[in-house]
Every structure is written in C-alpha cells, then in structure tokens.
Design an enzyme around this catalytic site. Structure first.
Site, PDB file in Angstrom:
ATOM      1  N   SER A   1       0.812  -1.221   0.000  1.00  0.00           N
ATOM      2  CA  SER A   1       0.000   0.000   0.000  1.00  0.00           C
ATOM      3  C   SER A   1       0.843   1.268   0.000  1.00  0.00           C
ATOM      4  O   SER A   1       0.463   2.283   0.562  1.00  0.00           O
ATOM      5  CB  SER A   1      -0.948   0.012   1.195  1.00  0.00           C
ATOM      6  OG  SER A   1      -0.218   0.031   2.424  1.00  0.00           O
ATOM      7  N   GLY A   2       2.020   1.196  -0.637  1.00  0.00           N
ATOM      8  CA  GLY A   2       2.792   2.411  -0.860  1.00  0.00           C
ATOM      9  C   GLY A   2       2.239   3.143  -2.071  1.00  0.00           C
ATOM     10  O   GLY A   2       1.174   2.811  -2.603  1.00  0.00           O
TER      11      GLY A   2
ATOM     12  N   GLN B   1      11.262  12.120   1.594  1.00  0.00           N
ATOM     13  CA  GLN B   1      11.203  13.545   1.914  1.00  0.00           C
ATOM     14  C   GLN B   1      11.495  14.430   0.708  1.00  0.00           C
ATOM     15  O   GLN B   1      10.722  15.317   0.361  1.00  0.00           O
ATOM     16  CB  GLN B   1      12.222  13.883   3.005  1.00  0.00           C
ATOM     17  CG  GLN B   1      11.953  13.276   4.352  1.00  0.00           C
ATOM     18  CD  GLN B   1      13.091  13.593   5.322  1.00  0.00           C
ATOM     19  OE1 GLN B   1      14.092  14.204   4.966  1.00  0.00           O
ATOM     20  NE2 GLN B   1      12.942  13.151   6.547  1.00  0.00           N
TER      21      GLN B   1
ATOM     22  N   GLU C   1      18.988  18.228  -6.425  1.00  0.00           N
ATOM     23  CA  GLU C   1      19.539  17.153  -5.598  1.00  0.00           C
ATOM     24  C   GLU C   1      20.784  16.585  -6.265  1.00  0.00           C
ATOM     25  O   GLU C   1      21.084  16.882  -7.428  1.00  0.00           O
ATOM     26  CB  GLU C   1      18.490  16.070  -5.349  1.00  0.00           C
ATOM     27  CG  GLU C   1      17.350  16.557  -4.466  1.00  0.00           C
ATOM     28  CD  GLU C   1      16.421  15.448  -4.008  1.00  0.00           C
ATOM     29  OE1 GLU C   1      16.593  14.290  -4.444  1.00  0.00           O
ATOM     30  OE2 GLU C   1      15.519  15.732  -3.205  1.00  0.00           O
TER      31      GLU C   1
ATOM     32  N   HIS D   1      22.050   5.753   2.049  1.00  0.00           N
ATOM     33  CA  HIS D   1      21.929   7.211   2.014  1.00  0.00           C
ATOM     34  C   HIS D   1      23.016   7.807   2.897  1.00  0.00           C
ATOM     35  O   HIS D   1      23.246   7.330   4.006  1.00  0.00           O
ATOM     36  CB  HIS D   1      20.544   7.635   2.511  1.00  0.00           C
ATOM     37  CG  HIS D   1      20.169   9.030   2.112  1.00  0.00           C
ATOM     38  ND1 HIS D   1      20.753  10.145   2.686  1.00  0.00           N
ATOM     39  CD2 HIS D   1      19.297   9.491   1.196  1.00  0.00           C
ATOM     40  CE1 HIS D   1      20.238  11.231   2.131  1.00  0.00           C
ATOM     41  NE2 HIS D   1      19.346  10.857   1.224  1.00  0.00           N
TER      42      HIS D   1
ATOM     43  N   ARG E   1      25.282   9.603  -4.902  1.00  0.00           N
ATOM     44  CA  ARG E   1      25.072   9.142  -3.528  1.00  0.00           C
ATOM     45  C   ARG E   1      26.128   8.158  -3.055  1.00  0.00           C
ATOM     46  O   ARG E   1      26.542   8.197  -1.905  1.00  0.00           O
ATOM     47  CB  ARG E   1      23.694   8.490  -3.410  1.00  0.00           C
ATOM     48  CG  ARG E   1      22.600   9.474  -3.172  1.00  0.00           C
ATOM     49  CD  ARG E   1      21.297   8.796  -2.887  1.00  0.00           C
ATOM     50  NE  ARG E   1      20.270   9.804  -2.655  1.00  0.00           N
ATOM     51  CZ  ARG E   1      18.985   9.550  -2.548  1.00  0.00           C
ATOM     52  NH1 ARG E   1      18.552   8.314  -2.650  1.00  0.00           N
ATOM     53  NH2 ARG E   1      18.115  10.513  -2.336  1.00  0.00           N
TER      54      ARG E   1
ATOM     55  N   HIS F   1      19.081   2.506   2.537  1.00  0.00           N
ATOM     56  CA  HIS F   1      18.004   3.404   2.124  1.00  0.00           C
ATOM     57  C   HIS F   1      17.125   2.863   1.003  1.00  0.00           C
ATOM     58  O   HIS F   1      15.908   2.998   1.043  1.00  0.00           O
ATOM     59  CB  HIS F   1      18.619   4.736   1.692  1.00  0.00           C
ATOM     60  CG  HIS F   1      17.629   5.787   1.311  1.00  0.00           C
ATOM     61  ND1 HIS F   1      16.688   6.280   2.193  1.00  0.00           N
ATOM     62  CD2 HIS F   1      17.426   6.447   0.131  1.00  0.00           C
ATOM     63  CE1 HIS F   1      15.956   7.201   1.584  1.00  0.00           C
ATOM     64  NE2 HIS F   1      16.369   7.313   0.332  1.00  0.00           N
TER      65      HIS F   1
ATOM     66  N   ARG G   1      21.073   4.603  -7.762  1.00  0.00           N
ATOM     67  CA  ARG G   1      19.880   5.392  -8.088  1.00  0.00           C
ATOM     68  C   ARG G   1      20.119   6.892  -8.024  1.00  0.00           C
ATOM     69  O   ARG G   1      20.677   7.407  -7.063  1.00  0.00           O
ATOM     70  CB  ARG G   1      18.743   5.020  -7.136  1.00  0.00           C
ATOM     71  CG  ARG G   1      17.477   5.844  -7.330  1.00  0.00           C
ATOM     72  CD  ARG G   1      16.365   5.329  -6.464  1.00  0.00           C
ATOM     73  NE  ARG G   1      16.581   5.565  -5.042  1.00  0.00           N
ATOM     74  CZ  ARG G   1      16.199   6.655  -4.392  1.00  0.00           C
ATOM     75  NH1 ARG G   1      15.601   7.638  -5.054  1.00  0.00           N
ATOM     76  NH2 ARG G   1      16.399   6.778  -3.100  1.00  0.00           N
TER      77      ARG G   1
ATOM     78  N   SER H   1      12.995   7.433  -7.680  1.00  0.00           N
ATOM     79  CA  SER H   1      12.223   6.274  -7.199  1.00  0.00           C
ATOM     80  C   SER H   1      10.723   6.529  -7.255  1.00  0.00           C
ATOM     81  O   SER H   1       9.958   5.671  -7.734  1.00  0.00           O
ATOM     82  CB  SER H   1      12.643   5.901  -5.777  1.00  0.00           C
ATOM     83  OG  SER H   1      12.563   7.023  -4.921  1.00  0.00           O
TER      84      SER H   1
END
Length: 566
Positions: A23-24, A61, A130, A248, A295, A356, A391, A396
């Site tokens: 249920s994401g 976030q 980012e 992360h 990352r 992460h 990634r 995502s």
C-alpha cells in the site's frame, strides 16, 4: 495434467480480477488506475500487512523527479543523461527514456487524484536540486514531506473507492504458481485472526517495497523486510542486481526505535555542507561536485571519515541557509531535529550513512511483467533497469507512478478471469498451509538484530570476499536456529523468513560480482570492469551456487530443492 476444482480445497478462499500486494504509492496508484481504466467483473483487492498508508513511500522527503514542459531549463535528454551517469553503467537506456518521457503525463495525472506539489506565489511549481542532477527538477510537497503528502492523497481516493477492497494486517505468504509457470493467486495470513485464505486471481501485482530492515542502520520503516522479493524468488522468478543496495549518506545519527530519520538530500541541494566536528569541510577531497556528487560517493566519503577518525558520525552544516528558508522548505526535518535538541539554523546536524533503497529486485519490464506469467512487480520491489548500480535521487517515486500507470494500461488489454481449476502443484501448496503445525511461536526479535548486524558488517558499504563469506555462513546458522522452512505462526516469523531469503540473495550476488560499481564496493576488487553486466539469480541457480560452496550446510536446501523441482 490433473486438475482440481477450486471448491474442493478445504480452506477459506476468494477470487479477484486483480490483487495488489502493498500500500505504498505504487500499489495505491496502480489500484486507482486499474479501477479507472478496466472493467473487472471480480473486482480489485489491495493487501497491506500493516495499516493502509504505512509504507516506505510515506518517508520519502526530498521529492519526485518531474521533467515538466513548463520547466524550460530542463529536458528529457538532460534527465536521461543524469540518470545514466549516476547508474554506473547498468541503467537501461530504453527504460530510462520511457520513464523520463512519461514524467510530465503522470505528474499531471497525480494532480487529478488530489496530489498537490509546492508552488510559488505565481502558482508555478517550485523545483529543488539534488545530488547528481544537472538541473532543478525535483518536485516537492509540504516542503519536505513529499512521500507522505502523495501517500495521504492516494489513500483517501482508494478508501473512497467502493470497487477496491482492502485487507489490512494481512501478509502474503506464498504465491500460487502452477506447473506451467503461471501465477494464479496467493495465500495470505491475517495476523489478527491467525487465519489463512486462498485468493485466486490471474493478475497479482507485488508493490511491497524494499529491504532496509535487513540492516542495523536504515531510514526504512519496520515493514521494509523484502517480502515481495522473497515471494517472487521462492516462486521461481528471475531476480536482478540483488547486490546493489543504496546507502543514504545523511541519516540523523540518533537511533530511533526501528530506523533512523532521513535528512533529505535536498538540504545539501539548497547549500548545506558536510563537515567534521570542527566545522571543516571534507567533500572536496572526494569529488569535484562535493556534497552534490552521486550518492555512493558521498556515502563512502562520510563512512571513510568516520572510520579513519573512529567517529560515530560526521555533521551537516545547514546554517549557511537562511533561517526562514530552512523553516519553510524543511519543516519536518526542522521539527525532528528540534525534538532532539538540534536547531538546524545554527547547530551542526549529526549524520551517518544508513541503508536506504534497493536498486535490485524482481526483474521486470516497464509494464511490470516478471518471468512468471500473471505475476507483476512495481516500485522498489522491481528491478526495471532504471536505477542501474546507483539510483539518481528522487527517481524512485517517478518510477513508482510511471510503472503503476503502465501495468494498468497493460492489464486493460487482458481478460482477467480468476481460475476455475488448479493443478497438483497449487493443490500441494494449499494443503501445506491447511496442515496444523504444533510448535511454539518464536520471538524473532534477537534473531532479527543479529541478522541486521551480520548484513551491516558483512554486506554493507564496504565489502570483501572475507566479510561476505562470513556473512553467508552466519545467515545459514541463523536459518538453522530459526527452523522454519514453510509455514510460520505469526507475521513477525514470516517477515524474518523473508529477510533470511533476501539476505542470502544480496550476499551471494555480492560475492559473484568481483568488481566495484556504483553502490557495490568491494575492497578486494577496486576496479570497475570495462563491460558492465547485470546479475541474475533464481531459486535453482542459488541452489547450485550454494552447493558448490562446500562449507555451507545444504541439508535443508537439498530437501527444499528436491520437493520443489520434482
């Protein structure tokens, strides 16, 4: 081939045209799009092992990539280039191109479901920058609560939709795959009633998220135990790139009950700097882009600083950002830090790497098709080839919604009719869960902590033949102590069973890849091979690999292989 009428099985059963497990954001959006685009005589079922809305997505976030037509400084060509550069040679060009080119469409479609992205005083979308992005293209909502805001909007729509049934506190325990390699449904376990149910369907969609809880330090919530990956693997599906776990670089270095709070990459995108305890910056020694390097590089830099100086964390200095901007742009982070006595407008934020995101997973195409007919996977549980070995930030959530959109498009071309008969293979699976087991429930709390330590130390940010081999031996020992091969007695036991399975996949895949690439860093194989290749794994190939490693006890594995490959 003998057939059995489904009503001959002595067990509670039901049937649906389509089943979505998870249920994401990917699961919720898929349910809504399937219901919107397809007439399904037997309806749609959404299954969640917790409460509706609790997922990895909720904790995202930074934001969601949006290559929008109104962002004149951006282009799909630029986004494709950034994604491929970050992917360390393993991103699939056609996949990246498709997802980028469909970005504008899905963002605009989300707006129709009540999702709101932050805008400026002129009603224009606001974009942030980012790491490894060349352009400001990351949409955000609620400042730094993007995942939660999208999740809440979609939960509201799903809850209001009378054509979507919902099972909460229900865990999927085994897929019903027949001798023809077709998925015909799933067996589920309700952790409240302790009852099993057979649910038949010709379309099962796994949207179960990632594996962060396999590690001692993670930003993922307690439910991120790799359930969908274990389900698909045990059913015989092809898995891809399971060694690529993204860590992360900046999780708040204060332990929570089950995870560490994420300090979004967007904070660095707005200008925050990584420093040591004396306030001295260090990223210039590791990459020309410093805090905005990919990352994997920032993570290894932080971890290296911690190891060399024997520290538990480094620091993020956000005091260079205007206080009013910090408060408006990062209200969630500001509040969480303040609860721990940290004023981010003037205090250093203690940060450290944490598990992460999983780049590997169930091998699928854009439409979510796995190697098993009727079984689909979307979101973090799937490996489409978008992320490659590392990634790109905020890709995502974009992948979640594009692939959910496409699986709905694909399913509307099919006649989704639950099976009326099952073969002997499915019958044996059902009978296995019909049998009573007379054992006491296992408290897996300490076992889980042990596994998390094993994975952090042996298959974490830095890896080697020695650490990985020791990790595999320790996992096998834990599996023996657990003494559950099939039916379990609680959701916690099923989760731990899945964690052991996924941990083995990660470790064995990492052992096989004798190079360093992206998030997979081998201290004994520092070179990056000239010709990048994906790694693949199935249940039978894992069996052969483990059989060749004669220091591993294969007793239970041999029995499982014999039963499931007759």
């Amino acid at each position: 081939m003998s057939k059995t009428d489904i009503r001959d099985i002595k067990m509670k059963y039901s049937k649906y045209s389509a089943i979505i497990i998870g249920s994401g954001i990917s699961g919720l959006y898929a349910a809504l799009k399937i219901e919107q685009q397809t007439h399904l005589a037997d309806g749609i079922l959404l299954i969640t092992k917790s409460e509706l809305g609790e997922s990895n997505s909720k904790y995202a976030q930074g934001g969601m990539v949006g290559v929008l037509k109104e962002n004149k400084s951006d282009s799909t060509a630029s986004h494709i280039s950034d994604t491929i550069k970050a992917g360390a040679g393993l991103s699939e060009l056609n996949t990246v191109k498709f997802i980028s080119e469909n970005s504008d469409k899905v963002v605009k479609d989300l707006l129709n479901f009540g999702v709101e992205f932050d805008k400026d005083e002129h009603n224009n979308f606001t974009f942030t920058l980012e790491a490894a992005h060349s352009i400001r293209r990351v949409l955000h909502s609620g400042g730094d609560a993007t995942g939660r805001m999208i999740e809440e909007a979609l939960v509201k729509k799903v809850s209001e939709n009378s054509n979507i049934d919902i099972y909460e506190q229900t865990v999927a325990v085994e897929l019903l795959v027949n001798l023809a390699n077709e998925c015909k449904g799933v067996i589920v376990f309700n952790d409240i009633t302790k009852e099993y149910e057979v649910i038949y369907s010709s379309a099962v969609i796994l949207a179960t998220g990632g594996i962060g809880q396999l590690y001692k330090y993670t930003t993922n919530p307690i439910g991120a135990t790799g359930d969908g990956m274990a389900l698909a693997f045990n059913a015989g599906a092809v898995m891809q790139d399971m060694e690529f776990v993204q860590f992360h670089p900046t999780a708040l270095a204060i332990d929570g009950e089950e995870n560490r709070f994420l300090i979004s990459e967007a904070v660095r995108g707005e200008g925050a700097k990584l420093v040591d305890s004396d306030g001295i910056e260090f990223m210039y020694r590791y990459h020309e882009k410093r805090e905005l390097a990919p990352r994997d590089i920032v993570t290894r830099a932080n971890y290296n600083e911690m190891l060399n100086k024997k520290l538990d964390n480094v620091y993020l200095n956000a005091s260079c950002i205007a206080p009013e901007k910090l408060a408006k742009r990062f209200p969630t982070i500001s509040k969480k830090c303040m609860e721990n006595g940290i004023d981010i407008s003037k205090d250093f934020i203690p940060v450290a790497p944490a598990a992460h995101y999983m780049m590997g997973g169930i091998k699928t195409n854009i439409e979510g098709e796995s190697s098993i007919k009727g079984l689909y996977a979307i979101g973090e549980a799937a490996s489409t080839g978008l992320h490659g070995g590392n990634r790109l930030a905020s890709n995502s959530l974009l992948e979640c919604v594009v692939c959910a959109y496409e699986v709905a498009n694909y399913l509307k071309t099919l006649e989704l009719i639950p099976p009326k008969q099952i073969d002997v293979c499915i019958k044996e699976i059902i009978e296995k869960y019909s049998d009573e087991i007379y054992l006491e429930e296992i408290d897996v709390t300490e076992m889980k902590k042990e596994l998390q330590n094993i994975m952090w130390n042996g298959a974490g940010i830095f890896r080697s033949e020695t650490t990985l081999t020791e990790a595999l031996e320790q996992i096998e020992s834990l599996r023996t102590d657990f003494h559950r091969t099939d039916k379990c007695l609680s959701k916690a036991e099923y989760e731990f069973r899945n964690m052991l399975t996924v941990a083995e996949m990660v470790v064995i895949s990492a052992l096989k890849r004798k190079e360093s690439r992206g998030a997979h860093y081998r201290t004994d194989y520092l070179q990056t091979d000239e010709f990048p290749k994906h790694s693949f794994m199935t249940r039978s190939s894992m069996y052969e690999i483990k059989k060749s490693m004669n220091h591993i006890d294969m007793t239970k594995e041999v029995e499982y292989y014999r039963i499931n490959n007759n």
